[in-house]
Scaffold this active site. Structure first.
Site, mmCIF file in Angstrom:
data_model
loop_
_atom_site.group_PDB
_atom_site.id
_atom_site.type_symbol
_atom_site.label_atom_id
_atom_site.label_comp_id
_atom_site.label_asym_id
_atom_site.label_seq_id
_atom_site.Cartn_x
_atom_site.Cartn_y
_atom_site.Cartn_z
ATOM 1 N N LYS A 136 9.872 6.912 53.899
ATOM 2 C CA LYS A 136 10.913 6.553 52.938
ATOM 3 C C LYS A 136 10.285 5.691 51.863
ATOM 4 O O LYS A 136 9.316 4.972 52.119
ATOM 5 C CB LYS A 136 12.037 5.760 53.613
ATOM 6 C CG LYS A 136 13.336 5.807 52.848
ATOM 7 C CD LYS A 136 14.066 7.099 53.145
ATOM 8 C CE LYS A 136 15.441 7.149 52.573
ATOM 9 N NZ LYS A 136 16.227 8.204 53.210
HETATM 10 N N1 GLU Z 1 17.213 11.255 51.367
HETATM 11 C C1 GLU Z 1 17.684 12.262 52.261
HETATM 12 C C2 GLU Z 1 17.830 11.706 53.661
HETATM 13 O O1 GLU Z 1 17.967 10.516 53.844
HETATM 14 C C3 GLU Z 1 16.843 13.537 52.196
HETATM 15 C C4 GLU Z 1 15.426 13.397 52.633
HETATM 16 C C5 GLU Z 1 14.576 14.644 52.405
HETATM 17 O O2 GLU Z 1 15.101 15.667 52.051
HETATM 18 O O3 GLU Z 1 13.360 14.525 52.612
HETATM 19 O O4 GLU Z 1 17.880 12.419 54.613
#
Ligand code: GLU
Length: 430
Positions: free
Chosen positions: A120
């Site tokens: 993240k």
């Molecule tokens: N931000 C989204 C989540 O928290 C998508 C993450 C992604 O597609 O890599 O799942």
């Protein structure tokens, strides 16, 4: 010793601990590890992110000043594949929040059984006061600082709060300029024109609906008689509202940061979206009444779908919940201390790492399509998404029933066991 090593379970208690997402994540990890009888060493590997990066980004503002923005990227695990997860832009981003979110991506990808680890990113900034040019420069500098640690086989970012397909296009371009060739698979959630996948914008909302459908069936309800309260009207909340109202659910309230709107007969979601586009707010909508945003969360409803931020259901308010199903569209909307209160009310919880895994699942499809250079129809994407979500939902619920744990702990146990198996098979290098 490791910096910031957790002290004791007591540190999770109290207000401060409750609102630190890292502590909430670790508390669940502890519970699941204990129930799994996980080897102590493996548990340590699952607890600590494998790589954490902090960057201070000098960015030229439109008025000629230079500002420094702090950004993070945490790669929690690469045991099952490249790190995968979004990047959020918000003034209150913290390293502990990004750590928690990165670990939730690891568990989410493992629950969905897609070949990624978890990561993240976040940049501390206020997108509401930044121009598109400033946001572009922040994004490009962030990517340039981290480009060695990104890549289709390394770490694949995606949109999250306050980032979108345009942000991903800038990341893809910046990364490609450094690589010397176009590399679309370095990010997902891109525009269709640049290797994005059909169905990706709807995917998280669609996944929330699929999970809610299963929960509704499980409780013997009928979706045409189900009321839904949604917190958030962004990508996840807005898309869930749209798809669920089209499918027959009655969306009785939408709660946003600046107000809430209610209609006992069900809101016209397309009209509400048009009203918000025109006025910039949900309030004063002709097809509903303004209600208190705190109170709206506790309206009597079959489904409550928090799709905004962490820490909205807490030890202080969980006893007021008045829903049968809690579908967690957001990451970490329920604190660790709220869990037992939610359970004691007999609410069927679809935990975040299952409920919102539709987004990363279609991100996986996007990554596959980019690498193949062959793009699928929306129908194929939605069908494959439904297959993965069905397997994930059934696996979690069956696990919960057979191990006599709640759905959240079942999801953690299932995910942690899968990651632990990968680590054991790979062995400890060094
Ligand atoms: N931000 C989204 C989540 O928290 C998508 C993450 C992604 O597609 O890599 O799942």
């Amino acid at each position: 010793m490791i910096e910031n090593a957790p002290t004791s379970p007591a540190s999770y208690a109290g207000t401060e601990g409750e609102f630190n997402p890292r502590l909430s994540a670790e508390a669940r990890l502890d519970t699941a590890a204990q129930l799994l009888g996980l080897d102590e060493g493996i548990e340590k590997i699952l607890r600590y992110p494998s790589r954490e990066m902090t960057v201070h980004l000098p960015v030229l503002l439109d008025d000629g000043r230079i500002e420094i923005f702090t950004g993070y990227r945490v790669q929690h695990s690469i045991a099952r594949g490249p790190a995968k997860g979004g990047i959020r832009y918000a003034p209150d981003v913290t390293l502990d929040e990004v750590r928690a979110l990165a670990s939730w991506m690891t568990w989410k990808c493992a629950v969905a059984d897609i070949p990624f680890g978890g990561g993240k990113g976040g940049v501390i900034c206020d997108p509401t006061i930044l121009s598109p040019g400033e946001l572009e420069r922040i994004t490009r500098r962030y990517t340039a600082e981290l480009h060695e640690f990104l890549g289709p086989d390394v770490d694949v970012p995606a949109p999250d709060m306050n980032t979108d397909a345009q942000t991903m296009a800038w990341i893809m371009d910046t990364y490609s300029m450094h690589a010397g060739h176009t590399q679309t698979a370095v990010v997902t959630g891109k525009p269709l024109e640049l290797g994005g996948s059909r169905g990706r914008p709807e995917a998280t909302g669609r996944g929330c609906m699929i999970c809610t459908d299963f929960a509704v069936k499980k409780l013997g309800l009928d979706r045409n008689n189900c009321r839904v309260v949604i917190q958030g009207f962004g990508n996840v909340g807005g898309m869930s509202a749209k798809l669920m109202s089209q499918a027959g659910y009655k969306i009785i309230a939408i709660v946003e940061y600046d107000g809430a709107v209610y209609n006992a007969k069900g809101l016209d979601i397309a009209a509400l979206a048009a009203h918000r586009k025109k006025t910039g707010s949900l309030t004063d909508f002709a097809g509903g009444e303004n209600v208190d945003r705190e109170e709206a969360m506790f309206l009597e409803t079959e489904v409550l779908l928090p799709a905004a931020k962490e820490n909205v259901i807490t030890a202080a308010n969980a006893s007021r919940l008045n829903c049968r199903i809690l579908t967690e569209g957001a990451n970490g909307p329920t604190t660790y201390l709220a869990d037992p209160i939610v359970d004691s009310k007999g609410i069927f919880v679809v935990p975040d790492i299952l409920a919102n895994s539709g987004g990363v699942t279609v991100s996986y499809f996007e990554w596959v399509q980019d690498r193949q250079g062959y793009f699928w129809s929306e129908k194929d994407v939605n069908q494959k998404l439904a297959e993965i979500m069905t397997n994930a939902f059934e696996s979690v619920v069956n696990y919960a029933e057979s191990h006599k744990v709640n759905n959240r702990i079942a999801a953690y146990m299932l995910a942690m066991d899968r990651v632990a198996q990968a680590i054991k098979l790979r062995g400890i290098y060094g």
